[in-house]
Scaffold this motif. Structure first.
Motif, PDB file in Angstrom:
ATOM      1  N   CYS A   1      35.076  37.335  55.309  1.00 15.37           N
ATOM      2  CA  CYS A   1      36.185  37.409  56.256  1.00 15.37           C
ATOM      3  C   CYS A   1      37.525  37.227  55.560  1.00 15.37           C
TER       4      CYS A   1
ATOM      5  N   PRO B   1      43.157  32.732  56.097  1.00 20.60           N
ATOM      6  CA  PRO B   1      42.759  31.599  56.941  1.00 20.60           C
ATOM      7  C   PRO B   1      43.906  30.645  57.240  1.00 20.60           C
TER       8      PRO B   1
ATOM      9  N   ASP C   1      48.905  30.917  63.844  1.00 18.97           N
ATOM     10  CA  ASP C   1      48.876  31.842  64.973  1.00 18.97           C
ATOM     11  C   ASP C   1      49.452  31.260  66.258  1.00 18.97           C
TER      12      ASP C   1
ATOM     13  N   LEU D   1      45.208  29.027  74.481  1.00 18.44           N
ATOM     14  CA  LEU D   1      44.366  28.448  73.419  1.00 18.44           C
ATOM     15  C   LEU D   1      45.247  28.002  72.261  1.00 18.44           C
TER      16      LEU D   1
ATOM     17  N   ILE E   1      42.990  24.811  66.613  1.00 18.81           N
ATOM     18  CA  ILE E   1      41.583  25.184  66.438  1.00 18.81           C
ATOM     19  C   ILE E   1      41.324  25.678  65.013  1.00 18.81           C
ATOM     20  N   HIS E   2      42.163  26.589  64.525  1.00 13.74           N
ATOM     21  CA  HIS E   2      41.935  27.094  63.164  1.00 13.74           C
ATOM     22  C   HIS E   2      42.246  26.034  62.114  1.00 13.74           C
TER      23      HIS E   2
ATOM     24  N   ASP F   1      32.169  27.306  58.364  1.00 12.86           N
ATOM     25  CA  ASP F   1      33.194  28.314  58.084  1.00 12.86           C
ATOM     26  C   ASP F   1      33.398  29.218  59.300  1.00 12.86           C
TER      27      ASP F   1
ATOM     28  N   CYS G   1      31.915  29.715  64.276  1.00  4.19           N
ATOM     29  CA  CYS G   1      32.517  30.005  65.590  1.00  4.19           C
ATOM     30  C   CYS G   1      32.445  31.504  65.888  1.00  4.19           C
TER      31      CYS G   1
HETATM   32  C1  HEC Z   1      36.357  26.151  65.227  1.00  2.00           C
HETATM   33  C2  HEC Z   1      36.065  27.484  65.528  1.00  2.00           C
HETATM   34  C3  HEC Z   1      36.766  28.569  64.718  1.00  2.00           C
HETATM   35  C4  HEC Z   1      36.716  28.744  63.364  1.00  2.00           C
HETATM   36  C5  HEC Z   1      36.009  27.878  62.328  1.00  2.00           C
HETATM   37  C6  HEC Z   1      37.460  29.949  63.083  1.00  2.00           C
HETATM   38  N1  HEC Z   1      37.953  30.472  64.242  1.00  2.00           N
HETATM   39 FE1  HEC Z   1      39.034  32.195  64.443  1.00  2.00          FE
HETATM   40  N2  HEC Z   1      39.223  31.866  66.429  1.00  2.00           N
HETATM   41  C7  HEC Z   1      38.626  30.841  67.132  1.00  2.00           C
HETATM   42  C8  HEC Z   1      38.930  30.987  68.536  1.00  2.00           C
HETATM   43  C9  HEC Z   1      38.443  30.058  69.647  1.00  2.00           C
HETATM   44  C10 HEC Z   1      39.737  32.135  68.656  1.00  2.00           C
HETATM   45  C11 HEC Z   1      40.303  32.727  69.943  1.00  2.00           C
HETATM   46  C12 HEC Z   1      39.198  33.504  70.582  1.00  2.00           C
HETATM   47  C13 HEC Z   1      39.625  34.445  71.638  1.00  2.00           C
HETATM   48  O1  HEC Z   1      40.634  35.109  71.473  1.00  2.00           O
HETATM   49  O2  HEC Z   1      38.896  34.558  72.635  1.00  2.00           O
HETATM   50  C14 HEC Z   1      39.914  32.670  67.313  1.00  2.00           C
HETATM   51  C15 HEC Z   1      40.636  33.814  67.019  1.00  2.00           C
HETATM   52  C16 HEC Z   1      40.640  34.429  65.759  1.00  2.00           C
HETATM   53  C17 HEC Z   1      41.310  35.672  65.469  1.00  2.00           C
HETATM   54  C18 HEC Z   1      42.081  36.532  66.427  1.00  2.00           C
HETATM   55  C19 HEC Z   1      43.487  35.990  66.439  1.00  2.00           C
HETATM   56  C20 HEC Z   1      44.353  36.645  67.462  1.00  2.00           C
HETATM   57  O3  HEC Z   1      45.578  36.493  67.342  1.00  2.00           O
HETATM   58  O4  HEC Z   1      43.838  37.272  68.406  1.00  2.00           O
HETATM   59  C21 HEC Z   1      41.066  35.956  64.142  1.00  2.00           C
HETATM   60  C22 HEC Z   1      41.534  37.150  63.356  1.00  2.00           C
HETATM   61  C23 HEC Z   1      40.274  34.859  63.614  1.00  2.00           C
HETATM   62  N3  HEC Z   1      40.035  33.946  64.626  1.00  2.00           N
HETATM   63  C24 HEC Z   1      39.818  34.782  62.328  1.00  2.00           C
HETATM   64  C25 HEC Z   1      39.169  33.682  61.788  1.00  2.00           C
HETATM   65  C26 HEC Z   1      38.811  33.544  60.406  1.00  2.00           C
HETATM   66  C27 HEC Z   1      39.048  34.580  59.328  1.00  2.00           C
HETATM   67  C28 HEC Z   1      38.207  32.348  60.250  1.00  2.00           C
HETATM   68  C29 HEC Z   1      37.678  31.698  58.976  1.00  2.00           C
HETATM   69  C30 HEC Z   1      38.694  31.439  57.982  1.00  2.00           C
HETATM   70  C31 HEC Z   1      38.182  31.717  61.556  1.00  2.00           C
HETATM   71  N4  HEC Z   1      38.774  32.542  62.458  1.00  2.00           N
HETATM   72  C32 HEC Z   1      37.632  30.461  61.811  1.00  2.00           C
HETATM   73  C33 HEC Z   1      37.821  29.839  66.605  1.00  2.00           C
HETATM   74  C34 HEC Z   1      37.550  29.650  65.275  1.00  2.00           C
END
Ligand code: HEC
Ligand code: HEC
Ligand code: HEC
Ligand code: HEC
Ligand code: HEC
Length: 488
Positions: free
Chosen positions: A225, A231, A235, A260, A274-275, A327, A331
């Motif tokens: 990813c 990462p 956002d 969110l 969250i991230h 990682d 999720c």
């Molecule tokens: C703890 C859980 C979690 C982890 C770990 C996680 N994410 Fe997410 N991520 C989310 C959630 C919850 C959303 C929002 C989901 C939705 O839009 O319904 C999201 C949204 C995103 C989006 C869309 C953003 C947007 O603006 O719409 C991207 C791209 C993304 N994640 C990439 C990553 C990447 C790459 C990693 C690893 C480095 C990562 N995520 C790790 C929970 C997580």
């Protein structure tokens, strides 16, 4: 003796002499024939639109090159057998039939052999390159065998539909390439022998249906990813608007609006939201193979200290099971293959209007039809539209008379929803592949954030609703907040 003459005396003449046997000649013929066919196909592909059928690809990129090489291999085998036979019979001539380079016909023959060899080499090189890149294409991975049908279907409608399967599933470097090819060969054997595998469960391997998740051979997300997504990007908040329809005659619509707290690394270099909060080092132990039960979690904090959270049922003991560094995939486990629930499917289609909310009872009846059991997708594609029509004919014939087109479109859309999510042949049905991104339909975040994971000092992994989101509206008809934002 000059080199060329020596070569001619000791190699070319005996080769021509011994090569004059059925096996070598057949080998030569197979090679030329398959070579010519492949060249013909490539020329055709250059000038015409290539045929997208994956089975054609198997013929031209895998079977024909294999035949080509088999033919090449037959030639020396024939030579060897003829030589041994003649030697046994003592019939090897003291001198091989003479080659006369002054003989024009013979000289031209040699030229042809020379040119043919160069062409052959080019063919083999191109064939193996094209074969390898063909096997890396989503068509090969997803379409060549129906075992991948569920994943390929979901992939095609995902945000990653233009990311080749191998970007996520196969590592770079020779070892992971070979590992993947060996895995692929095993799967090919399993699929080929599937029709007879049940006769001898023990001896012939069969493939699992459904294909199990998680994929334990997947590389860590930082190699997959993070080659595209950064990462540490900040956002901020993300607004989620979810529409739902009720099981009443008017399909009453309500909306849930969630802000969110996605976060990331903010301008002050703090890890937030969250991230951000999972970017540090979090390890966990899963007690089951699907990583659903997570009794033990350890976070390495930014200051280097560690917090260990254990489920109360453990009573201080260390659990057994897979130990993993958390990682993106913990999720985003369905990043490229999201299967939704029947409720989500019909709500999304009604929000988009492809199933018209103007059809009375369509939410309730649609769900009944989606969740019914069918032997195959073909059966579903007949019974679902027929079922919807029968429903209106029996309960409300006026709808069929006045809104026949809407009923037809709704029937067709229900079939699409079914065939994007249910694959009876692979035992994939609603809910087979859970999505960990939330907590409403599957445990997801609440595998850890259940309030029951506590440290020795009593701190817990939070279940506070506001840590993850602001609930701006929950199942409200025409929520005010959407009106204020101008998106209603
Ligand atoms: C703890 C859980 C979690 C982890 C770990 C996680 N994410 Fe997410 N991520 C989310 C959630 C919850 C959303 C929002 C989901 C939705 O839009 O319904 C999201 C949204 C995103 C989006 C869309 C953003 C947007 O603006 O719409 C991207 C791209 C993304 N994640 C990439 C990553 C990447 C790459 C990693 C690893 C480095 C990562 N995520 C790790 C929970 C997580
Ligand atoms: C953006 C990355 C990505 C791409 C592209 C991708 N996959 Fe996946 N795939 C995943 C992840 C992540 C999982 C789930 C892993 C887990 O749960 O551990 C997965 C799981 C699977 C599984 C296991 C069964 C299941 O449903 O969980 C199969 C089979 C599969 N993918 C096939 C494919 C095929 C075929 C393609 C191309 C047509 C493809 N994938 C493209 C990321 C990807
Ligand atoms: C080859 C590049 C590439 C790789 C590898 C990749 N992504 Fe993406 N991803 C993208 C692009 C491009 C988009 C935006 C697509 C769009 O908006 O149409 C995207 C979108 C997303 C989104 C938002 C999806 C949505 O439905 O809005 C999430 C979440 C996400 N990726 C997570 C992941 C995760 C998790 C992985 C690793 C398993 C991954 N990506 C691997 C390129 C990639
Ligand atoms: C493997 C376990 C695990 C999973 C699964 C998990 N988290 Fe976490 N999460 C943690 C840990 C550990 C912390 C740090 C707890 C702390 O320091 O208070 C954390 C912290 C957070 C925080 C910060 C809380 C605060 O007090 O500021 C948010 C927000 C969060 N997680 C959201 C999510 C979301 C959203 C999901 C699901 C998409 C998710 N987490 C899934 C383990 C997990
Ligand atoms: C660990 C983080 C976390 C916690 C704690 C949490 N949620 Fe959520 N919640 C999420 C995420 C992530 C989503 C979005 C899921 C998605 O992208 O579809 C969500 C979505 C929702 C939704 C909308 C989903 C839908 O399909 O309607 C509701 C309602 C909701 N949460 C209620 C709550 C309530 C009530 C609490 C407190 C008891 C709570 N949540 C606690 C992470 C969390």
């Amino acid at each position: 003796m000059p080199l060329l003459e020596k070569f001619r005396e000791n190699w070319v003449r005996p080769a021509l002499f011994f090569g004059n046997n059925p096996l070598s000649l057949a080998g030569g013929a197979i090679t030329s024939a398959s070579g010519a066919t492949m060249i013909g196909y490539w020329l055709l592909e250059l000038f015409a639109r290539p045929n997208a059928n994956p089975y054609l690809g198997i013929i031209f990129f895998l079977i024909l090159p294999a035949l080509f090489i088999l033919g090449l291999a037959l030639i020396p085998v024939g030579v060897y057998r003829r030589r041994r036979k003649l030697m046994k019979a003592g019939e090897i001539p003291a001198e091989f039939p003479k080659i006369d380079l002054n003989d024009r016909v013979f000289r031209h023959g040699l030229d042809i052999v020379f040119i043919a060899t160069i062409v052959n080499l080019l063919v083999v090189a191109t064939a193996s390159y094209r074969g390898a890149s063909y096997m890396d294409s989503p068509q090969f991975c997803g379409q060549s065998c129906h075992v991948m049908h569920p994943e390929y279907t979901a992939y095609q409608i995902s945000a990653h539909s233009h990311v080749p399967c191998v970007e996520c599933h196969i590592g770079s470097g020779a070892s992971s390439y070979f590992e993947a090819k060996i895995n692929g060969t095993r799967q090919l054997i399993e699929v080929s022998f599937h029709p007879v595998a049940h006769l001898s469960r023990k001896f012939i391997p069969d493939y699992p249906r459904p294909i199990p998740s998680p994929v334990t051979s997947l590389r860590p997300a930082r190699y997959i990813c993070e080659s595209c997504h950064t990462p540490t990007r900040f956002d901020g908040d993300k607004l989620l608007v979810i529409s739902e329809f009720a099981d009443d005659e008017g399909n009453t619509e309500t909306q849930t609006v969630v802000a969110l707290h996605l976060g990331g690394v903010n301008a002050l270099s703090q890890y937030v939201g969250i991230h951000g909060m999972h970017l540090g080092h979090i390890e966990y132990i899963a007690a089951d193979s699907t990583r659903t039960t997570i009794p033990w979690v350890q976070r390495t904090n930014p200051d280097g200290s560690q917090s260990t959270y254990a489920a109360s049922a453990l009573k201080g003991a260390m659990p057994k099971g897979e130990r993993r560094v958390m990682d993106c995939i913990d999720c985003h486990n369905r990043a490229a293959h999201t299967f939704v629930t029947a409720e989500e499917a019909i709500n999304q289609a009604m929000t988009a209007g492809s199933i018209s909310p103007d059809l009375p009872w369509v939410h309730k009846e649609g769900l009944v039809l989606l969740k019914a059991s069918y032997a195959s997708q073909e059966e579903a594609s007949e019974k679902i539209p027929a079922g919807l029509e029968a429903f209106y004919r029996a309960t409300n014939p006026a709808v069929l008379a006045g809104k026949a087109a809407l009923v037809r479109t709704a029937g067709a859309e229900l079939v699409t929803l079914y065939s994007q999510n249910v694959f009876p042949y692979m035992n994939v049905t609603w809910g087979t592949h859970p999505n960990n991104i939330g907590h409403m339909n599957y445990p997801g975040c609440f595998r850890c954030h259940d309030g029951d994971h506590v440290t020795k000092d009593g701190a817990s992994i939070t279940q506070d609703c506001s840590a993850c989101h602001n609930l701006l509206a929950v199942e409200e008809a025409k929520p005010k907040v959407l009106g204020d934002l101008g998106i209603q």
